[in-house]
Scaffold this active site. Sequence first.
Site, PDB file in Angstrom:
ATOM      1  N   ARG A 286       0.825  -1.196   0.000  1.00 26.30           N
ATOM      2  CA  ARG A 286       0.000   0.000   0.000  1.00 26.30           C
ATOM      3  C   ARG A 286       0.867   1.255   0.000  1.00 26.30           C
ATOM      4  O   ARG A 286       1.714   1.441   0.854  1.00 26.30           O
ATOM      5  CB  ARG A 286      -0.847   0.003   1.270  1.00 26.30           C
TER       6      ARG A 286
ATOM      7  N   ARG B  31      -3.759   5.816  -3.707  1.00 26.98           N
ATOM      8  CA  ARG B  31      -3.372   4.640  -2.943  1.00 26.98           C
ATOM      9  C   ARG B  31      -3.472   3.377  -3.798  1.00 26.98           C
ATOM     10  O   ARG B  31      -4.314   3.290  -4.692  1.00 26.98           O
ATOM     11  CB  ARG B  31      -4.194   4.504  -1.675  1.00 26.98           C
TER      12      ARG B  31
ATOM     13  N   ASP C 189      -7.011   0.195  -0.666  1.00 20.00           N
ATOM     14  CA  ASP C 189      -7.702   0.557   0.565  1.00 20.00           C
ATOM     15  C   ASP C 189      -8.734  -0.521   0.845  1.00 20.00           C
ATOM     16  O   ASP C 189      -9.498  -0.886  -0.055  1.00 20.00           O
ATOM     17  CB  ASP C 189      -8.495   1.844   0.289  1.00 20.00           C
TER      18      ASP C 189
ATOM     19  N   ASP D 229     -11.720  -1.097   3.588  1.00 14.59           N
ATOM     20  CA  ASP D 229     -12.441  -0.499   4.713  1.00 14.59           C
ATOM     21  C   ASP D 229     -13.493  -1.465   5.231  1.00 14.59           C
ATOM     22  O   ASP D 229     -14.277  -2.019   4.449  1.00 14.59           O
ATOM     23  CB  ASP D 229     -13.161   0.782   4.258  1.00 14.59           C
TER      24      ASP D 229
HETATM   25  N1  ROI Z   1     -12.507   8.496  -4.227  1.00 12.26           N
HETATM   26  C1  ROI Z   1     -13.058   7.457  -4.901  1.00 12.26           C
HETATM   27  N2  ROI Z   1     -13.793   7.731  -5.995  1.00 12.26           N
HETATM   28  N3  ROI Z   1     -12.909   6.175  -4.486  1.00 12.26           N
HETATM   29  C2  ROI Z   1     -12.174   5.879  -3.375  1.00 12.26           C
HETATM   30  O1  ROI Z   1     -12.040   4.679  -3.009  1.00 12.26           O
HETATM   31  C3  ROI Z   1     -11.594   6.934  -2.650  1.00 12.26           C
HETATM   32  N4  ROI Z   1     -10.882   6.695  -1.511  1.00 12.26           N
HETATM   33  C4  ROI Z   1     -10.331   7.680  -0.812  1.00 12.26           C
HETATM   34  C5  ROI Z   1     -10.427   9.131  -1.225  1.00 12.26           C
HETATM   35  C6  ROI Z   1      -9.035   9.645  -1.510  1.00 12.26           C
HETATM   36  C7  ROI Z   1     -11.072   9.913  -0.109  1.00 12.26           C
HETATM   37  N5  ROI Z   1     -11.229   9.300  -2.429  1.00 12.26           N
HETATM   38  C8  ROI Z   1     -11.782   8.249  -3.104  1.00 12.26           C
HETATM   39  O2  ROI Z   1      -9.690   7.396   0.303  1.00 12.26           O
END
Ligand code: ROI
Length: 161
Positions: free
Chosen positions: A84, A93, A96, A98
């Site tokens: 990452r 990134r 991610d 979550d």
């Molecule tokens: N924007 C989109 N479209 N998808 C994401 O997964 C995503 N993840 C983030 C931030 C940078 C806030 N923006 C994102 O962490």
Amino acid sequence: MSHRAWIGLGSNLDHPRRQVLSALEDLAGLPLTKLSACSSLYGSRPVGPQDQPDFVNAVAVLDTRLSPLALLDQLQALEQRHRRVRKRHWGPRTLDLDLLLYDDRVLDLPRLVVPHPWLAERAFVVQPMLEIAPELCLPNGQPLNRLSAAAPSNDLKRLSL
Ligand code: ROI
């Protein structure tokens, strides 16, 4: 006892589609865990700073016997395995992961807040969740399909494989 956990996946670096697809396989291989559903892949413009590549997102549903924090540990280890890169806050990134929902639990721990605090405001999370479960409600009883109108779309589109 098995628990139902919803995971949001996102990537906008280093072949994002490939990152998300291989992360789905990794989730399927987690201990004490079964991958029970996953959404299509979706593309969208970034939420946050716009001077970064578009994102690929998806949502997975796990049936797991891991506790919320044990699952979080596994997700963070997977993020590390995908090397990452997170160059700045709200910046690009490689991967991610979550933890969005864990049964109907509401958790406010130093390391983990569930439901994920931004869940309802992000179309790239809400739409893939609705694809899997159109009738899904949050732990507070709010139907997810009512929230979908409120979240800005950021040009969210379903990607063909
Ligand atoms: N924007 C989109 N479209 N998808 C994401 O997964 C995503 N993840 C983030 C931030 C940078 C806030 N923006 C994102 O962490």
